[in-house]
Design a protein around this motif. Structure first.
Motif, PDB file in Angstrom:
ATOM      1  N   UNK A  31      36.515  67.875  23.258  1.00 11.33           N
ATOM      2  CA  UNK A  31      35.946  67.750  22.171  1.00 11.33           C
ATOM      3  C   UNK A  31      34.237  66.008  21.980  1.00 11.33           C
ATOM      4  N   UNK A  32      34.997  65.508  23.755  1.00 11.19           N
ATOM      5  CA  UNK A  32      34.340  64.227  23.428  1.00 11.19           C
ATOM      6  C   UNK A  32      32.561  64.105  24.536  1.00 11.19           C
ATOM      7  N   UNK A  33      32.043  62.958  23.897  1.00 17.25           N
ATOM      8  CA  UNK A  33      30.665  63.478  24.964  1.00 17.25           C
ATOM      9  C   UNK A  33      31.115  62.215  25.710  1.00 17.25           C
ATOM     10  N   UNK A  34      30.789  62.675  26.981  1.00 16.24           N
ATOM     11  CA  UNK A  34      31.314  61.896  28.927  1.00 16.24           C
ATOM     12  C   UNK A  34      30.235  60.964  28.716  1.00 16.24           C
ATOM     13  N   UNK A  35      30.735  59.392  28.968  1.00 15.56           N
ATOM     14  CA  UNK A  35      29.268  59.138  29.691  1.00 15.56           C
ATOM     15  C   UNK A  35      29.735  58.497  31.307  1.00 15.56           C
ATOM     16  N   UNK A  36      28.687  57.781  31.755  1.00 11.03           N
ATOM     17  CA  UNK A  36      29.240  57.120  33.029  1.00 11.03           C
ATOM     18  C   UNK A  36      27.678  55.562  32.847  1.00 11.03           C
ATOM     19  N   UNK A  37      28.771  54.922  32.720  1.00  8.22           N
ATOM     20  CA  UNK A  37      27.862  53.714  32.734  1.00  8.22           C
ATOM     21  C   UNK A  37      28.034  52.993  34.131  1.00  8.22           C
ATOM     22  N   UNK A  38      27.701  52.128  34.334  1.00 12.63           N
ATOM     23  CA  UNK A  38      27.068  51.097  35.152  1.00 12.63           C
ATOM     24  C   UNK A  38      27.607  49.260  35.570  1.00 12.63           C
ATOM     25  N   UNK A  39      27.849  48.609  36.118  1.00  9.93           N
ATOM     26  CA  UNK A  39      27.720  47.411  35.709  1.00  9.93           C
ATOM     27  C   UNK A  39      27.188  46.166  37.441  1.00  9.93           C
ATOM     28  N   UNK A  40      26.571  45.745  37.495  1.00 10.05           N
ATOM     29  CA  UNK A  40      26.498  45.086  38.556  1.00 10.05           C
ATOM     30  C   UNK A  40      26.690  43.592  38.236  1.00 10.05           C
ATOM     31  N   UNK A  41      26.893  43.233  39.573  1.00  7.23           N
ATOM     32  CA  UNK A  41      27.343  41.455  39.462  1.00  7.23           C
ATOM     33  C   UNK A  41      25.960  40.867  38.699  1.00  7.23           C
ATOM     34  N   UNK A  42      26.865  40.080  37.764  1.00  7.25           N
ATOM     35  CA  UNK A  42      25.652  39.238  37.094  1.00  7.25           C
ATOM     36  C   UNK A  42      24.678  40.078  36.004  1.00  7.25           C
ATOM     37  N   UNK A  50      25.079  61.077  30.455  1.00 15.31           N
ATOM     38  CA  UNK A  50      26.077  61.247  29.447  1.00 15.31           C
ATOM     39  C   UNK A  50      26.061  62.677  29.114  1.00 15.31           C
ATOM     40  N   UNK A  51      26.783  63.383  29.255  1.00 13.49           N
ATOM     41  CA  UNK A  51      26.945  65.024  28.845  1.00 13.49           C
ATOM     42  C   UNK A  51      27.498  65.651  27.765  1.00 13.49           C
ATOM     43  N   UNK A  52      26.766  66.288  27.193  1.00 12.67           N
ATOM     44  CA  UNK A  52      27.271  66.323  25.657  1.00 12.67           C
ATOM     45  C   UNK A  52      28.844  67.756  26.317  1.00 12.67           C
ATOM     46  N   UNK A  53      29.596  68.057  25.050  1.00 17.30           N
ATOM     47  CA  UNK A  53      30.708  68.778  24.554  1.00 17.30           C
ATOM     48  C   UNK A  53      30.870  70.167  25.793  1.00 17.30           C
ATOM     49  N   UNK A  54      29.969  70.442  26.021  1.00 17.52           N
ATOM     50  CA  UNK A  54      30.019  72.170  26.421  1.00 17.52           C
ATOM     51  C   UNK A  54      29.116  72.189  27.313  1.00 17.52           C
ATOM     52  N   UNK A  55      29.026  71.202  27.824  1.00 17.64           N
ATOM     53  CA  UNK A  55      27.703  70.389  28.871  1.00 17.64           C
ATOM     54  C   UNK A  55      26.330  71.057  29.014  1.00 17.64           C
ATOM     55  N   UNK A  96      33.347  55.458  33.573  1.00 12.78           N
ATOM     56  CA  UNK A  96      33.680  56.659  32.783  1.00 12.78           C
ATOM     57  C   UNK A  96      33.819  56.331  31.266  1.00 12.78           C
ATOM     58  N   UNK A  97      33.231  56.444  30.406  1.00  5.80           N
ATOM     59  CA  UNK A  97      33.425  56.665  28.755  1.00  5.80           C
ATOM     60  C   UNK A  97      33.820  57.829  27.974  1.00  5.80           C
ATOM     61  N   UNK A  98      34.204  57.778  26.889  1.00  5.78           N
ATOM     62  CA  UNK A  98      34.215  59.411  25.748  1.00  5.78           C
ATOM     63  C   UNK A  98      33.404  58.337  24.393  1.00  5.78           C
ATOM     64  N   UNK A  99      32.543  59.175  24.024  1.00  2.00           N
ATOM     65  CA  UNK A  99      32.396  58.969  22.216  1.00  2.00           C
ATOM     66  C   UNK A  99      32.297  60.003  21.589  1.00  2.00           C
ATOM     67  N   UNK A 100      32.264  59.843  20.215  1.00  7.83           N
ATOM     68  CA  UNK A 100      32.138  61.380  19.883  1.00  7.83           C
ATOM     69  C   UNK A 100      30.623  62.228  19.536  1.00  7.83           C
ATOM     70  N   UNK A 101      29.989  61.357  19.573  1.00 12.30           N
ATOM     71  CA  UNK A 101      28.604  60.884  19.659  1.00 12.30           C
ATOM     72  C   UNK A 101      27.515  61.460  20.819  1.00 12.30           C
ATOM     73  N   UNK A 102      26.083  62.040  20.554  1.00 13.60           N
ATOM     74  CA  UNK A 102      26.054  61.442  22.069  1.00 13.60           C
ATOM     75  C   UNK A 102      24.842  60.603  21.545  1.00 13.60           C
ATOM     76  N   UNK A 103      25.425  59.434  22.358  1.00 13.43           N
ATOM     77  CA  UNK A 103      24.710  58.239  22.608  1.00 13.43           C
ATOM     78  C   UNK A 103      24.336  57.633  24.572  1.00 13.43           C
ATOM     79  N   UNK A 104      23.725  56.932  24.362  1.00 14.16           N
ATOM     80  CA  UNK A 104      23.126  56.403  25.270  1.00 14.16           C
ATOM     81  C   UNK A 104      24.334  54.300  25.244  1.00 14.16           C
TER      82      UNK A 104
END
Length: 122
Positions: A31-42, A50-55, A96-104
């Motif tokens: 039931x979750x929208x899934x996203x990938x994020x990244x963080x570089x030093x500084x 990100x991908x919707x619930x049903x892909x 990776x992260x999960x949310x209920x809405x399509x978001x960036x």
């Protein structure tokens, strides 16, 4: 909240590939929208994909479009990030992260994994 655990990071040469996995502990994963994020030093944490619930819907940052592919397996409660043609500027901790809405936007994601390090050497 969905508990998330990433794996698959490592050290790779420029032009190489890695596949990140994110395993979820809850059946609500589907039931979750899934996203990938990244963080570089500084730098601030940035959206990758990100991908919707049903892909049925995927979205990518311009910097990774055509090189990265996000996918999910709801039966296995897992989301993937296939990364090809990696560049040194892709070096970062990937979350990776999960949310209920399509978001960036990171602040709209309520559940986060601990992150996995990706290092790309030139």
């Amino acid at each position: 909240q969905v508990q998330l655990v990433e794996s698959g990071g490592g050290l790779v040469q420029a032009g190489g590939s890695l596949r990140l996995s994110c395993a979820a502990s809850e059946r609500t994963f589907s039931n979750s929208v899934m996203g990938w994020f990244r963080q570089a030093p500084g730098k601030e944490r940035e959206f990758v994909a990100r991908i919707s619930r049903s892909s049925g819907s995927t979205l990518y940052a311009d910097s990774v479009k055509g090189r990265f592919t996000i996918s999910r397996d709801n039966a296995e409660n897992t989301v993937y990030l296939q990364m090809n043609n990696l560049k040194p500027e892709d070096t970062a901790i990937y979350y990776c992260a999960a949310t209920a809405v399509l978001s960036t936007t990171p602040r709209t994601y309520k559940s986060w994994g601990q992150g996995t390090q990706v290092t790309v050497s030139s």
